[in-house]
Structure formats: structure tokens, C-alpha cells
Design a protein around this motif. Structure first.
Motif, PDB file in Angstrom:
ATOM      1  N   VAL A  43      19.272  38.966  -1.237  1.00 24.03           N
ATOM      2  CA  VAL A  43      19.725  40.229  -1.807  1.00 24.03           C
ATOM      3  C   VAL A  43      21.220  40.206  -2.080  1.00 24.03           C
ATOM      4  N   LYS A  44      21.632  41.072  -3.014  1.00 24.74           N
ATOM      5  CA  LYS A  44      23.037  41.166  -3.380  1.00 24.74           C
ATOM      6  C   LYS A  44      23.825  41.777  -2.243  1.00 24.74           C
ATOM      7  N   ASP A  45      24.945  41.208  -1.912  1.00 26.36           N
ATOM      8  CA  ASP A  45      25.806  41.740  -0.864  1.00 26.36           C
ATOM      9  C   ASP A  45      27.122  42.169  -1.489  1.00 26.36           C
ATOM     10  N   VAL A  46      27.420  43.450  -1.426  1.00 28.65           N
ATOM     11  CA  VAL A  46      28.629  43.993  -2.046  1.00 28.65           C
ATOM     12  C   VAL A  46      29.822  43.728  -1.143  1.00 28.65           C
ATOM     13  N   SER A  47      30.937  43.367  -1.735  1.00 31.32           N
ATOM     14  CA  SER A  47      32.115  43.012  -0.956  1.00 31.32           C
ATOM     15  C   SER A  47      32.707  44.204  -0.236  1.00 31.32           C
ATOM     16  N   GLU A  48      33.476  43.926   0.831  1.00 35.62           N
ATOM     17  CA  GLU A  48      34.153  44.968   1.603  1.00 35.62           C
ATOM     18  C   GLU A  48      35.086  45.767   0.699  1.00 35.62           C
ATOM     19  N   HIS A  80      28.143  46.232   2.727  1.00 35.94           N
ATOM     20  CA  HIS A  80      28.727  45.833   4.015  1.00 35.94           C
ATOM     21  C   HIS A  80      28.536  46.923   5.069  1.00 35.94           C
ATOM     22  N   ARG A  81      28.462  48.174   4.643  1.00 33.76           N
ATOM     23  CA  ARG A  81      28.195  49.277   5.563  1.00 33.76           C
ATOM     24  C   ARG A  81      26.778  49.786   5.334  1.00 33.76           C
ATOM     25  N   LEU A  82      26.039  49.918   6.427  1.00 32.01           N
ATOM     26  CA  LEU A  82      24.652  50.357   6.358  1.00 32.01           C
ATOM     27  C   LEU A  82      24.409  51.426   7.416  1.00 32.01           C
ATOM     28  N   ALA A  83      23.492  52.338   7.131  1.00 31.41           N
ATOM     29  CA  ALA A  83      23.125  53.357   8.115  1.00 31.41           C
ATOM     30  C   ALA A  83      21.691  53.118   8.570  1.00 31.41           C
ATOM     31  N   LEU A  84      21.471  53.253   9.872  1.00 29.04           N
ATOM     32  CA  LEU A  84      20.194  52.912  10.499  1.00 29.04           C
ATOM     33  C   LEU A  84      19.633  54.096  11.267  1.00 29.04           C
ATOM     34  N   ASP A  85      18.321  54.270  11.200  1.00 24.04           N
ATOM     35  CA  ASP A  85      17.651  55.215  12.078  1.00 24.04           C
ATOM     36  C   ASP A  85      16.253  54.703  12.389  1.00 24.04           C
ATOM     37  N   CYS A  86      15.854  54.808  13.657  1.00 16.70           N
ATOM     38  CA  CYS A  86      14.534  54.371  14.101  1.00 16.70           C
ATOM     39  C   CYS A  86      13.742  55.560  14.635  1.00 16.70           C
ATOM     40  N   GLU A  87      12.454  55.495  14.433  1.00 16.02           N
ATOM     41  CA  GLU A  87      11.554  56.509  14.970  1.00 16.02           C
ATOM     42  C   GLU A  87      10.723  55.902  16.087  1.00 16.02           C
ATOM     43  N   ASN A 107      21.875  51.964   2.311  1.00 17.93           N
ATOM     44  CA  ASN A 107      23.183  51.358   2.052  1.00 17.93           C
ATOM     45  C   ASN A 107      24.256  52.433   1.954  1.00 17.93           C
ATOM     46  N   VAL A 108      25.457  52.036   1.633  1.00 18.66           N
ATOM     47  CA  VAL A 108      26.590  52.961   1.650  1.00 18.66           C
ATOM     48  C   VAL A 108      26.478  54.047   0.587  1.00 18.66           C
ATOM     49  N   TYR A 109      25.598  53.846  -0.384  1.00 16.19           N
ATOM     50  CA  TYR A 109      25.385  54.852  -1.420  1.00 16.19           C
ATOM     51  C   TYR A 109      24.190  55.755  -1.107  1.00 16.19           C
ATOM     52  N   GLY A 110      23.531  55.510   0.026  1.00 21.67           N
ATOM     53  CA  GLY A 110      22.374  56.297   0.410  1.00 21.67           C
ATOM     54  C   GLY A 110      21.060  55.761  -0.105  1.00 21.67           C
ATOM     55  N   ASP A 159      26.471  40.914  10.824  1.00 24.58           N
ATOM     56  CA  ASP A 159      27.861  40.986  10.332  1.00 24.58           C
ATOM     57  C   ASP A 159      28.150  42.260   9.530  1.00 24.58           C
ATOM     58  N   LYS A 160      27.275  43.246   9.595  1.00 22.74           N
ATOM     59  CA  LYS A 160      27.477  44.490   8.857  1.00 22.74           C
ATOM     60  C   LYS A 160      28.006  45.588   9.778  1.00 22.74           C
ATOM     61  N   VAL A 161      28.731  46.542   9.191  1.00 22.13           N
ATOM     62  CA  VAL A 161      29.100  47.761   9.907  1.00 22.13           C
ATOM     63  C   VAL A 161      27.878  48.672   9.880  1.00 22.13           C
ATOM     64  N   VAL A 162      27.400  49.058  11.072  1.00 23.52           N
ATOM     65  CA  VAL A 162      26.174  49.848  11.169  1.00 23.52           C
ATOM     66  C   VAL A 162      26.503  51.266  11.633  1.00 23.52           C
ATOM     67  N   ILE A 163      26.070  52.233  10.853  1.00 21.43           N
ATOM     68  CA  ILE A 163      26.319  53.648  11.117  1.00 21.43           C
ATOM     69  C   ILE A 163      25.024  54.302  11.588  1.00 21.43           C
ATOM     70  N   GLY A 164      25.119  55.164  12.573  1.00 26.78           N
ATOM     71  CA  GLY A 164      23.933  55.866  13.044  1.00 26.78           C
ATOM     72  C   GLY A 164      24.319  56.961  14.017  1.00 26.78           C
ATOM     73  N   HIS A 165      23.309  57.677  14.496  1.00 31.08           N
ATOM     74  CA  HIS A 165      23.556  58.747  15.463  1.00 31.08           C
ATOM     75  C   HIS A 165      22.911  58.384  16.786  1.00 31.08           C
ATOM     76  N   ASP A 166      23.750  58.319  17.850  1.00 32.90           N
ATOM     77  CA  ASP A 166      23.284  57.894  19.168  1.00 32.90           C
ATOM     78  C   ASP A 166      22.509  56.593  19.031  1.00 32.90           C
ATOM     79  N   ILE A 167      23.140  55.649  18.381  1.00 34.43           N
ATOM     80  CA  ILE A 167      22.474  54.459  17.875  1.00 34.43           C
ATOM     81  C   ILE A 167      22.041  53.477  18.960  1.00 34.43           C
ATOM     82  N   LYS A 168      22.523  53.668  20.181  1.00 34.12           N
ATOM     83  CA  LYS A 168      22.102  52.780  21.262  1.00 34.12           C
ATOM     84  C   LYS A 168      20.597  52.837  21.456  1.00 34.12           C
TER      85      LYS A 168
END
Length: 271
Positions: A43-48, A80-87, A107-110, A159-168
Motif C-alpha cells: 500500500v501507498k505510504d504518505v510521507s511525514e 504515517h498517522r493512523l487512528a485505531l479502535d477495537c471492539e 488514516n489521517v484523512y478519516g 513505525d506509525k503514530v497511532v491515535i486512539g482513546h484509552d488505547i491500552k
């Protein structure tokens, strides 16, 4: 697990099985969830630099509406920045042991880059359907083996910055870790915690008070939760990242001073 270590390298490690995950993330009405698409390794990886420009508003793309149905419009644009959520669904006698049931990454654009239902490895005693939107039929028909999902998610997040809520809790059920410097947790960010008098704020509260939106009314959507965490980060990215840099410089300065003191003590001992 050796396969995951090979994929994830030095950025993370597989954890032993975690049965008690604490707070439960809640997800969407998955009754209409379409077949999800696997993300290929090329997949395409967008630069920082490009991502930073988009976040600064200089080359911002319009983020997809939060109402996009999960499982549709899978993008191959892994930024490079991604948001994660698990159910999670429940196992054990009282249904309190968390089992991974769905993983969503945007991804960073939603845009959705990954969204899969997961087959739990233990008997499910509580599908938590009112809040997850999941049931036995959905999981059985749509579910993918845990090890496959674990390997694919670890590869995407490497190697990505991962964004989430109470992600532990998400990493607990995924059973691998992620480098702390690469995590942006909206439940731990001090200015957000101040809204709850220093306590951990709920995602619902943050969305209501900061984004001025109502979320998690009934069954929740993991894609929507990931996007909301992303939006919270994007609104405060500049100050958040500056804070991280300040703490890093302060830590480096303290380490340097400690080293100088150690060297002076060693010189004294030698004399």
C-alpha cells in the motif's frame, strides 16, 4: 508469535494473553456490515511531511463524514498517522473477560484502511450486542482468524503514530505492544483530562465538549470512534506535538546532567 515478531521488529512485542481488559470500547450496528477488504503489503505510504502539511491546513483534504458505513470504501492510503479502535465481546463465567471481535483503522484523512470482524478464541458468554452491534451470526459469518488479524494490524501499525482513546485496552486484546513515543491517547492528554478534573474522560464527553457532537447514542461504530479520536488529535495536534518535544528535550537535558554528575563522581574516585 514468531511471525508477528518478524513483522513487527523492534517496535513492539507480543504480549501474553490478557484476559481482563478493563474498560470496554463499544462499536457499531454491524448487521449491515459488508465484506471487508484485506490491505495488501504494498500500500501507498504518505510521507511525514505530506501528512504534517495536511494537518496544518496547508494541503488539507476534506475528511469523510463520520457516518460512512464500516466495511465500505476501504482505502490503500496508509498514512504515517493512523487512528485505531477495537471492539470486544465478553467471555468467562460473567462475560467480563475481553475478546477481540472487531478492529478498525482509519488514516489521517478519516478514510478506512482496515476493518475486520474477528473470531474470538474462547467461548463468548456475552456479545454485548446492545453496545457492540455484534451477535453470533455476524461474527460467525464475517469473522477472520485472530492470528491473521493480529499479523495484519501489526504490519500496518509498524513505525506509525497511532491515535486512539484509552488505547491500552485495544493493544491488550490485540496482544502486542506499540512504542510509547508513537502513541497519542486522547484519554491521557492532560488538557483533555482537565475536562474531567484529572480523571480519564470518556470519548463521548470529549466529543460533546470539544467537537460539539453527540456520539455513541445506542450501538456504536468502531470506525466512528477511531475518527472521533482522530478529530480530537487533529484539533490539538500542534500544541500536543510541541508538548511532546518539550518533554523530550527536558528528559534529554536531565539525562545529560545525570551523566555529567556521574562522570565527576568517577573522576573523584579515580583521584
Amino acid at each position: 508469535s514468531s511471525g508477528i515478531n518478524a513483522e513487527y521488529g523492534k517496535t513492539g512485542r507480543i504480549k501474553k494473553r490478557v484476559k481482563r481488559g478493563g474498560a470496554v470500547h463499544i462499536s457499531a450496528d454491524c448487521a449491515k456490515l459488508n465484506d471487508v477488504t484485506n490491505v495488501s503489503s504494498h500500500v501507498k505510504d504518505v510521507s511525514e511531511k505530506e501528512v504534517d502539511k495536511s494537518l496544518d491546513g496547508k494541503r488539507r483534504r476534506k475528511t469523510k463524514p463520520l457516518t460512512i458505513q464500516a466495511g465500505k470504501e476501504i482505502s490503500n492510503n496508509i498514512t504515517h498517522r493512523l487512528a485505531l479502535d477495537c471492539e470486544m465481546v465478553g467471555s468467562g463465567k460473567d462475560g467480563s473477560d475481553n475478546q477481540l471481535a472487531r478492529v478498525s483503522i482509519v488514516n489521517v484523512y478519516g478514510d478506512i484502511v482496515y476493518d475486520k470482524i474477528v473470531l474470538p478464541r474462547e467461548v463468548v458468554t456475552d456479545y454485548r450486542s446492545l453496545i457492540t452491534g455484534l451477535n453470533k451470526e455476524i461474527i460467525t459469518s464475517k469473522g477472520v482468524q485472530f492470528k491473521q488479524v493480529q499479523r495484519e494490524v501489526a504490519d500496518i501499525l509498524k513505525d506509525k503514530v497511532v491515535i486512539g482513546h484509552d488505547i491500552k485496552h485495544d493493544f491488550n486484546v490485540l496482544e502486542f505492544s506499540h512504542p510509547k513515543p508513537l502513541i497519542r491517547d486522547t484519554a491521557k492528554y492532560k488538557p483533555f483530562k482537565a475536562l474531567s478534573k484529572g480523571n480519564t474522560p470518556s470519548l463521548k464527553k470529549l466529543c460533546r465538549e470539544i467537537l460539539k457532537t453527540s456520539v455513541q447514542e445506542g450501538a456504536h461504530d468502531s470506525v466512528e470512534d477511531a475518527r472521533n479520536a482522530l478529530q480530537l488529535y487533529r484539533m490539538h495536534r500542534t500544541s500536543w506535538e510541541r508538548s511532546i518535544k518539550r518533554h523530550k528535550k527536558k528528559a534529554q537535558k536531565n539525562d545529560s546532567q545525570d551523566q555529567e554528575g556521574s562522570d565527576e563522581l568517577q573522576d573523584s574516585d579515580d583521584s
